[in-house]
Design an enzyme around this catalytic site. Structure first.
Site, short mmCIF file in Angstrom:
data_model
loop_
_atom_site.label_atom_id
_atom_site.label_comp_id
_atom_site.label_asym_id
_atom_site.label_seq_id
_atom_site.Cartn_x
_atom_site.Cartn_y
_atom_site.Cartn_z
N PHE A 202 22.34 16.82 27.03
CA PHE A 202 22.73 17.31 25.69
C PHE A 202 23.92 18.27 25.88
O PHE A 202 23.88 19.43 25.49
CB PHE A 202 21.58 18.02 24.96
CG PHE A 202 20.32 17.21 24.84
CD1 PHE A 202 20.19 16.27 23.80
CD2 PHE A 202 19.28 17.36 25.75
CE1 PHE A 202 19.01 15.52 23.68
CE2 PHE A 202 18.11 16.60 25.64
CZ PHE A 202 17.98 15.69 24.60
N ASP A 223 25.55 13.09 26.63
CA ASP A 223 25.38 13.35 25.20
C ASP A 223 25.48 12.02 24.47
O ASP A 223 26.08 11.07 24.98
CB ASP A 223 26.46 14.33 24.70
CG ASP A 223 26.03 15.06 23.43
OD1 ASP A 223 25.61 16.23 23.51
OD2 ASP A 223 26.08 14.44 22.33
N SER A 224 24.90 11.97 23.27
CA SER A 224 24.97 10.71 22.51
C SER A 224 26.21 10.69 21.61
O SER A 224 26.50 9.67 20.99
CB SER A 224 23.71 10.54 21.66
OG SER A 224 23.56 11.65 20.80
N ASN A 249 21.60 7.98 25.11
CA ASN A 249 20.44 8.67 24.56
C ASN A 249 19.74 9.37 25.74
O ASN A 249 19.36 8.72 26.72
CB ASN A 249 19.51 7.65 23.91
CG ASN A 249 18.26 8.29 23.35
OD1 ASN A 249 17.71 9.25 23.92
ND2 ASN A 249 17.81 7.79 22.23
N ALA A 250 19.60 10.66 25.64
CA ALA A 250 19.09 11.45 26.76
C ALA A 250 17.68 11.01 27.18
O ALA A 250 17.36 11.00 28.37
CB ALA A 250 19.07 12.92 26.39
N ASP A 270 19.32 21.11 26.91
CA ASP A 270 19.61 21.91 25.72
C ASP A 270 19.63 21.01 24.49
O ASP A 270 20.67 20.79 23.87
CB ASP A 270 20.97 22.63 25.89
CG ASP A 270 21.28 23.55 24.71
OD1 ASP A 270 20.35 23.93 23.98
OD2 ASP A 270 22.47 23.90 24.54
N CYS A 310 16.19 25.62 20.61
CA CYS A 310 16.77 26.43 19.53
C CYS A 310 15.94 26.31 18.26
O CYS A 310 16.39 26.68 17.18
CB CYS A 310 18.22 26.03 19.29
SG CYS A 310 18.43 24.30 18.90
N1 SAH Z 1 24.49 22.35 25.35
C1 SAH Z 1 25.46 22.28 24.27
C2 SAH Z 1 24.82 22.22 22.90
C3 SAH Z 1 23.89 21.07 22.68
S1 SAH Z 1 23.59 20.76 21.01
C4 SAH Z 1 26.39 23.48 24.37
O1 SAH Z 1 26.03 24.47 24.98
O2 SAH Z 1 27.47 23.44 23.78
C5 SAH Z 1 22.69 19.29 21.08
C6 SAH Z 1 23.50 18.08 21.48
O3 SAH Z 1 22.58 17.00 21.61
C7 SAH Z 1 24.55 17.61 20.48
O4 SAH Z 1 25.79 17.54 21.12
C8 SAH Z 1 24.10 16.19 20.08
O5 SAH Z 1 25.19 15.29 19.98
C9 SAH Z 1 23.23 15.79 21.24
N2 SAH Z 1 22.15 14.85 20.99
C10 SAH Z 1 21.29 14.80 19.93
N3 SAH Z 1 20.36 13.84 20.14
C11 SAH Z 1 20.63 13.27 21.34
C12 SAH Z 1 20.02 12.25 22.13
N4 SAH Z 1 18.92 11.61 21.70
N5 SAH Z 1 20.55 11.94 23.32
C13 SAH Z 1 21.65 12.60 23.78
N6 SAH Z 1 22.26 13.57 23.09
C14 SAH Z 1 21.77 13.92 21.89
#
Ligand code: SAH
Length: 366
Positions: A202, A223-224, A249-250, A270, A310
């Site tokens: 993420f 990230d997605s 997708n994470a 995160d 968060c």
């Molecule tokens: N770590 C980052 C903030 C993450 S916010 C920082 O410090 O700047 C959460 C992120 O998760 C977003 O960028 C969103 O695009 C991503 N996201 C949401 N669902 C997801 C998924 N299923 N797989 C991968 N990424 C995802």
């Protein structure tokens, strides 16, 4: 105070400054009224306030001087954080010479309030002030529709520095007001333990990944969101880092990688807020547990897990408990070397528990 908890609003108009009394008629304080929101009343003072304009000036100045005391090594930080700065409905972020403004309530959207806010922000001498509009919130507050735009100056792009790491900033794009400034201090803390091969799950625009790159041999960000990764790649170039970005997708990626026996020395988790309400908590906890369990299994002995949430609705105790269970299931040992929260420019008020929402555990895994 929720609408269900007030006995009446008399003739209060949308966004009005109102005196709040208990049922015996004793004054509780002064509040901003919303005719549309579930949160009918947002208390701004325990005394009588008649002049909102001068209150706004004073509160923004107080918010600014608080940042002077707590912000180090960064020219991007939150200047005003709504209730946490006694300015409900107003968010202001500084990105170097650009201020990003969000107005979320009827009271802050009123013409006089807007003028006072913008006049006070100009004293911070920004090159520009850009207003980010959340169309959904404006609809909920029954405010006229508006689009994101410059309210002062011309500049919309700049470069910011967090802990001496550089990031591009474009006021028009990105999630929140552009970056996750609440993680700023956690980036530096995480980098202090990071080593070897690192995976930032993420990763958004690379906040953690770019900091990890200082101390790690190899960094991969996942990230997605493609636009987020494109910005992440530009950020890596800005810092002369080579980072591998994967659009996926994470959950799928962690399942595949852990199934394939892939190993890392440092993993950051995160995710977005899984629990947007108390009702969603159970499903959210399952999501967190799955991510943490897989990450723990993939860490080499001596590895570092940086795990965040968060979601306000997940308490620090529940989050810690979830990591403990995942540790047990993964047959690993974990030391919490740091139990962290949001950066200090996102203040936590003793009497407003909702102002504390971010959890970040730095775990040494054996
Ligand atoms: N770590 C980052 C903030 C993450 S916010 C920082 O410090 O700047 C959460 C992120 O998760 C977003 O960028 C969103 O695009 C991503 N996201 C949401 N669902 C997801 C998924 N299923 N797989 C991968 N990424 C995802």
């Amino acid at each position: 105070m929720y609408r269900a908890d007030i006995s009446g609003a008399g003739a209060a108009t949308p966004g009005a400054l109102v005196a709040v009394h208990d049922e015996r008629g004793r004054l509780l304080g002064t509040a901003l009224y919303s005719s549309a929101s579930q949160i009918a009343i947002r208390l701004i003072s325990q005394t009588v306030v008649t002049d909102l304009t001068s209150l706004l000036h004073r509160r923004i100045q107080e918010a600014t001087s608080y940042r002077e005391r707590v912000v180090r090594d960064s020219n991007a930080y939150r200047v005003v954080f709504s209730e946490a700065d006694f300015l409900p409905g107003l968010i202001v972020d500084r990105y170097n010479d650009i201020l990003s403004l969000q107005i979320l309530t009827q009271a802050m959207d009123a013409e006089l309030a807007r003028e006072a806010i913008i006049a006070e922000l100009k004293t911070l001498q920004p090159a520009a002030i850009f207003e980010r509009v959340d169309a959904h919130i404006r609809e909920l507050e029954q405010l006229s529709s508006r689009s994101s735009s410059l309210v002062y100056g011309e500049k919309m792009e700049t470069v910011v520095s967090l802990n001496e790491v550089q990031f591009h900033y474009d006021a028009r794009h990105g999630q929140k007001t552009g970056a996750f400034l609440d993680q700023r201090e956690n980036y530096a803390a995480a980098a202090g333990y990071a080593h070897g091969e690192a995976l930032d799950v993420f990763c958004y625009q690379g906040g953690f990944a770019l900091h990890l790159a200082r101390n790690c041999a190899k960094v991969t960000g996942v990230d997605s969101s493609r636009p987020a990764l494109e910005m992440a790649d530009r950020n890596a170039a800005l810092n002369s880092n080579e980072i591998e970005w994967i659009e996926a997708n994470a959950f799928d990626l962690l399942r595949d990688y852990s199934g394939a026996g892939k190993k890392y020395d440092t993993i950051v988790l995160d995710p977005p807020a899984f629990a947007k309400s108390r009702k969603a908590l159970e499903t959210a906890m399952r999501g967190y547990k799955e991510l943490n369990l897989r990450a723990l299994k993939m860490l080499r002995p001596g590895g570092v897990l940086v795990t965040c949430s968060c979601s306000y609705h997940v308490s620090p105790a529940e989050f810690t408990e979830m990591v403990a269970e995942a540790t047990q299931d993964a047959h690993r040992q974990v030391r919490f070397t740091e139990i962290r929260g949001q950066a200090k420019d996102h203040p936590i008020l003793a009497n407003v528990p909702e102002t504390s929402y971010l959890k970040c555990l730095i775990c040494l895994v054996s």
